[in-house]
Design an enzyme around this catalytic site. Structure first.
Site, PDB file in Angstrom:
ATOM      1  NE  ARG A  59      -2.052   1.197   3.738  1.00  0.00           N
ATOM      2  CZ  ARG A  59      -1.421   2.193   4.353  1.00  0.00           C
ATOM      3  NH1 ARG A  59      -1.331   3.382   3.799  1.00  0.00           N
ATOM      4  NH2 ARG A  59      -0.861   2.007   5.533  1.00  0.00           N
ATOM      5  CE1 TYR A 116     -14.727  10.892 -17.224  1.00  0.00           C
ATOM      6  CE2 TYR A 116     -13.677  11.108 -15.072  1.00  0.00           C
ATOM      7  CZ  TYR A 116     -14.341  10.339 -16.011  1.00  0.00           C
ATOM      8  OH  TYR A 116     -14.606   9.022 -15.750  1.00  0.00           O
ATOM      9  CG  ASP A 188      -7.525  14.593 -16.830  1.00  0.00           C
ATOM     10  OD1 ASP A 188      -6.882  13.877 -17.626  1.00  0.00           O
ATOM     11  OD2 ASP A 188      -8.551  14.189 -16.248  1.00  0.00           O
ATOM     12  CE  LYS A 213     -11.271   7.115 -19.272  1.00  0.00           C
ATOM     13  NZ  LYS A 213     -11.312   7.233 -17.814  1.00  0.00           N
TER      14      LYS A 213
END
Length: 278
Positions: A59, A116, A188, A213
């Site tokens: 983690r 977005y 972004d 993506k």
């Protein structure tokens, strides 16, 4: 006395260790281990306290995930040097990490009206509950951005190519406006990828990608990444550590694989788009 052999349950738990090859593998290894062994408790304490490099718990850091983040940073900062990255479990986890790192109650963000949907929802519905204010404006018009800036503005948010409207942001103008106000420009760049545009070269302070993506390219892995100068990325890393949005090693392997074919795929997409436009 003859030592009694361990029972089958004990032997199953303590199997012989997998060999670590002396020769460096050409393929990216997938380090699925959540924890790591140490010869001494002092070494564990030193790695955990970041006094020496190493891995304690996935983690916090994982070699495969770190390799993916470093690869994206190398592409985004190819002409700059000194760029680092932090990998996240999704693009939205990366976006959340940046916003939690650089906002607080009373802070203000200027963001695209055509942001977005996930980003818009995070800013307008969740962060607003904690006193973070956002103005959504047309970021393709630097005059509107400048008019929206307040003394409390901490971030100007932009998308290189907006998702899904494909509006193009004027990154140098936005960077100038942000830095004059003492704010950061966060971009972004999911739709552009480092093949089309590298926002750090145009004045951005942080670049965010949903690697799900184009970077992944195969629709089989979810992930995100934030890249920038180490001092600017450090607070984002702290948020990742405290909130647990770490990228799993299997996804990191798949996403790094996607990077290997990214230039070819994006150039082919651009060629196809140009033909359609013509």
């Amino acid at each position: 006395m003859t030592e009694q052999p361990s029972g089958e349950n004990t032997r199953a738990i303590h199997l012989p260790p997998t060999p670590v090859p002396r020769q460096e593998p050409l393929g990216t290894p997938v380090w699925r281990s959540a924890t790591y062994a140490f010869p001494t408790s002092q070494e564990y304490a030193d790695v955990l306290g970041e006094r020496m490099p190493g891995y304690t718990y996935s983690r916090i850091d994982n070699p495969t995930s770190d390799g993916f983040a470093a690869a994206v940073a190398a592409l985004e900062g190819a002409r700059l040097g000194g760029v680092t990255g932090e990998a996240f479990a999704s693009g939205m986890a990366a976006i959340t990490g940046v916003l939690l790192a650089y906002t607080h109650a009373g802070a203000h963000v200027v963001a695209p009206a055509a942001a977005y949907g996930g980003t818009y929802g995070l800013m307008s519905q969740l962060l607003s509950r904690f006193g973070v204010l956002t103005d959504f404006v047309d970021v393709t018009d630097p005059a509107q951005v400048r008019a929206a800036i307040r003394p409390e503005t901490r971030l100007i948010w932009a998308e290189t190519l907006a998702n899904p409207t494909m509006a193009v942001a004027d990154l140098p103008a936005l960077a100038e406006a942000a830095h004059e106000a003492g704010a950061l420009l966060v971009v972004d760049s999911t739709f552009a990828t480092p093949v089309v545009c590298r926002p750090l070269e145009h004045g951005a302070d942080l670049v965010v990608h949903s690697a799900t993506k184009y970077i992944g390219g195969h629709s089989d892995a979810t992930g995100g990444v934030v890249v920038g100068r180490p001092g600017v990325v450090a607070p984002v890393r702290e948020v990742r550590l405290h909130t647990g949005g770490a990228l799993a090693p299997d996804e990191a392997f798949l996403l790094r694989r996607g990077l290997e074919t990214l230039p070819l795929r994006v150039r082919r997409q651009c060629d196809t788009a140009a033909l359609l436009a013509a």
